[in-house]
Design a protein around this motif. Structure first.
Motif, short mmCIF file in Angstrom:
data_model
loop_
_atom_site.label_atom_id
_atom_site.label_comp_id
_atom_site.label_asym_id
_atom_site.label_seq_id
_atom_site.Cartn_x
_atom_site.Cartn_y
_atom_site.Cartn_z
N HIS A 162 64.64 -48.56 -4.77
CA HIS A 162 64.33 -49.69 -5.65
C HIS A 162 62.86 -49.65 -6.10
O HIS A 162 62.54 -49.98 -7.24
CB HIS A 162 64.59 -51.02 -4.94
CG HIS A 162 66.04 -51.29 -4.66
ND1 HIS A 162 67.07 -50.73 -5.38
CD2 HIS A 162 66.62 -52.10 -3.73
CE1 HIS A 162 68.22 -51.17 -4.91
NE2 HIS A 162 67.98 -52.00 -3.91
N CYS A 163 61.97 -49.27 -5.18
CA CYS A 163 60.54 -49.18 -5.53
C CYS A 163 60.30 -48.09 -6.58
O CYS A 163 59.53 -48.29 -7.52
CB CYS A 163 59.71 -48.93 -4.29
SG CYS A 163 59.60 -50.33 -3.15
N HIS A 164 60.94 -46.95 -6.41
CA HIS A 164 60.81 -45.88 -7.41
C HIS A 164 61.36 -46.35 -8.77
O HIS A 164 60.76 -46.08 -9.82
CB HIS A 164 61.55 -44.62 -6.96
CG HIS A 164 60.79 -43.80 -5.97
ND1 HIS A 164 59.59 -43.18 -6.28
CD2 HIS A 164 61.05 -43.51 -4.65
CE1 HIS A 164 59.15 -42.52 -5.21
NE2 HIS A 164 60.00 -42.72 -4.22
N PHE A 165 62.48 -47.05 -8.74
CA PHE A 165 63.06 -47.56 -9.98
C PHE A 165 62.11 -48.56 -10.64
O PHE A 165 61.91 -48.53 -11.86
CB PHE A 165 64.41 -48.20 -9.69
CG PHE A 165 65.19 -48.54 -10.93
CD1 PHE A 165 65.81 -47.56 -11.67
CD2 PHE A 165 65.30 -49.86 -11.36
CE1 PHE A 165 66.54 -47.86 -12.82
CE2 PHE A 165 66.02 -50.18 -12.51
CZ PHE A 165 66.64 -49.19 -13.24
N GLY A 166 61.53 -49.45 -9.83
CA GLY A 166 60.57 -50.42 -10.37
C GLY A 166 59.35 -49.76 -10.97
O GLY A 166 58.88 -50.15 -12.05
N LEU A 167 58.83 -48.75 -10.29
CA LEU A 167 57.69 -48.01 -10.83
C LEU A 167 58.06 -47.28 -12.12
O LEU A 167 57.27 -47.23 -13.07
CB LEU A 167 57.16 -47.01 -9.80
CG LEU A 167 56.32 -47.61 -8.67
CD1 LEU A 167 56.18 -46.62 -7.52
CD2 LEU A 167 54.95 -48.05 -9.18
N GLY A 168 59.28 -46.75 -12.18
CA GLY A 168 59.75 -46.11 -13.41
C GLY A 168 59.76 -47.09 -14.57
O GLY A 168 59.30 -46.76 -15.68
N LYS A 169 60.28 -48.29 -14.34
CA LYS A 169 60.30 -49.32 -15.40
C LYS A 169 58.89 -49.69 -15.82
O LYS A 169 58.60 -49.83 -17.02
CB LYS A 169 61.04 -50.57 -14.91
CG LYS A 169 62.53 -50.42 -14.76
CD LYS A 169 63.20 -51.76 -14.48
CE LYS A 169 62.71 -52.38 -13.19
NZ LYS A 169 63.37 -53.67 -12.89
N LYS A 181 59.49 -40.92 -15.90
CA LYS A 181 60.60 -39.99 -15.71
C LYS A 181 60.69 -39.53 -14.26
O LYS A 181 61.80 -39.45 -13.68
CB LYS A 181 60.43 -38.78 -16.64
CG LYS A 181 61.56 -37.78 -16.55
CD LYS A 181 61.31 -36.60 -17.49
CE LYS A 181 62.42 -35.56 -17.36
NZ LYS A 181 62.17 -34.39 -18.21
N GLU A 182 59.56 -39.25 -13.67
CA GLU A 182 59.52 -38.78 -12.27
C GLU A 182 60.13 -39.83 -11.33
O GLU A 182 60.96 -39.50 -10.47
CB GLU A 182 58.07 -38.49 -11.89
CG GLU A 182 57.88 -38.07 -10.43
CD GLU A 182 56.40 -37.95 -10.07
OE1 GLU A 182 56.11 -38.04 -8.85
OE2 GLU A 182 55.56 -37.79 -10.97
N HIS A 183 59.73 -41.08 -11.51
CA HIS A 183 60.22 -42.13 -10.61
C HIS A 183 61.69 -42.47 -10.89
O HIS A 183 62.45 -42.73 -9.94
CB HIS A 183 59.33 -43.37 -10.72
CG HIS A 183 58.01 -43.21 -10.04
ND1 HIS A 183 57.87 -43.24 -8.66
CD2 HIS A 183 56.77 -42.99 -10.55
CE1 HIS A 183 56.59 -43.06 -8.35
NE2 HIS A 183 55.91 -42.90 -9.48
N PHE A 184 62.09 -42.46 -12.14
CA PHE A 184 63.51 -42.70 -12.46
C PHE A 184 64.40 -41.61 -11.85
O PHE A 184 65.47 -41.89 -11.32
CB PHE A 184 63.72 -42.76 -13.97
CG PHE A 184 63.39 -44.08 -14.60
CD1 PHE A 184 63.77 -45.28 -14.01
CD2 PHE A 184 62.71 -44.13 -15.81
CE1 PHE A 184 63.48 -46.50 -14.60
CE2 PHE A 184 62.41 -45.35 -16.40
CZ PHE A 184 62.79 -46.54 -15.80
N THR A 185 63.93 -40.36 -11.94
CA THR A 185 64.69 -39.25 -11.38
C THR A 185 64.85 -39.39 -9.87
O THR A 185 65.95 -39.21 -9.32
CB THR A 185 64.02 -37.91 -11.71
OG1 THR A 185 63.95 -37.76 -13.13
CG2 THR A 185 64.78 -36.74 -11.10
#
Length: 198
Positions: A162-169, A181-185
């Motif tokens: 969830h944290c990676h997804f939040g950082l991606g957003k 892109k890195e965090h979404f992946t």
């Protein structure tokens, strides 16, 4: 207890509607019995599931009262968790300042009580709150990264994702495309590995 645990498991798996089915059944079973602690926990968890399904009037009917009762009965550990759920309800209802106030209150109590795992969830929620506005984006990044650090050190894989997804957003909003892109992946890979619908 089984209904709460099963409901929470489905919430963590990104299946709040399935969670609602179990939690509503649990609330029916506990109705009229002298199981006040379990009733409060069921209502708070069900209210959270309603929030995640955008069933806001139903969440409003359960969560604030459950938070108050937990505080009145000295359910210290659960009280802080329920506060973060109330903050999330405020956020989904577009009451951002109310959300921030409750999340900060929860985080302060968690720090006093040394609830490191719960702190990670509260920090991630503060990241979600501050990611809503450009002027608070730096604070959002700090909250996400602090949550990520705590979650990784405690092997809290769903929260790490969830944290990676939040950082991606957040990075997408601030036009940092490579970082986004890195965090979404990373997030989507982790969700797939955990068979999570999110």
């Amino acid at each position: 207890g089984g209904y709460v645990n099963l409901g929470y498991l489905y919430i963590c798996q990104g299946e709040p509607q399935i969670a609602i089915d179990h939690l509503e059944r649990g609330l029916d079973v506990s109705s009229g019995r002298d199981v006040q602690f379990m009733s409060i926990n069921l209502r708070a968890t069900l209210g959270h599931a309603y929030t995640l399904c955008n069933r806001l009037p139903e969440a409003e009917a359960l969560l604030p009262q459950a938070v108050t009762e937990a505080g009145d009965r000295g359910m210290t550990y659960f009280y802080t968790i329920f506060l973060t759920r109330l903050a999330e309800l405020h956020l989904v209802s577009h009451r951002v300042e109310d959300a921030r106030r409750e999340a900060i209150r929860a985080l302060d109590l968690m720090r006093k009580q040394k609830e490191a795992g719960n702190q990670a969830w509260a920090l991630r929620l503060l990241g979600e709150i501050d990611a809503r506005a450009a002027e608070t984006a730096p604070e959002a990044e700090r909250y996400y990264r602090e949550a990520l650090s705590l979650a990784e050190s405690r092997h809290m894989r769903p929260l790490v994702a969830h944290c990676h997804f939040g950082l991606g957003k957040l990075y997408r909003q601030t036009n940092k495309r490579e970082q986004a892109k890195e965090h979404f992946t990373t997030a989507t890979t982790m969700y797939r590995e955990m068979d999570m619908q999110f």
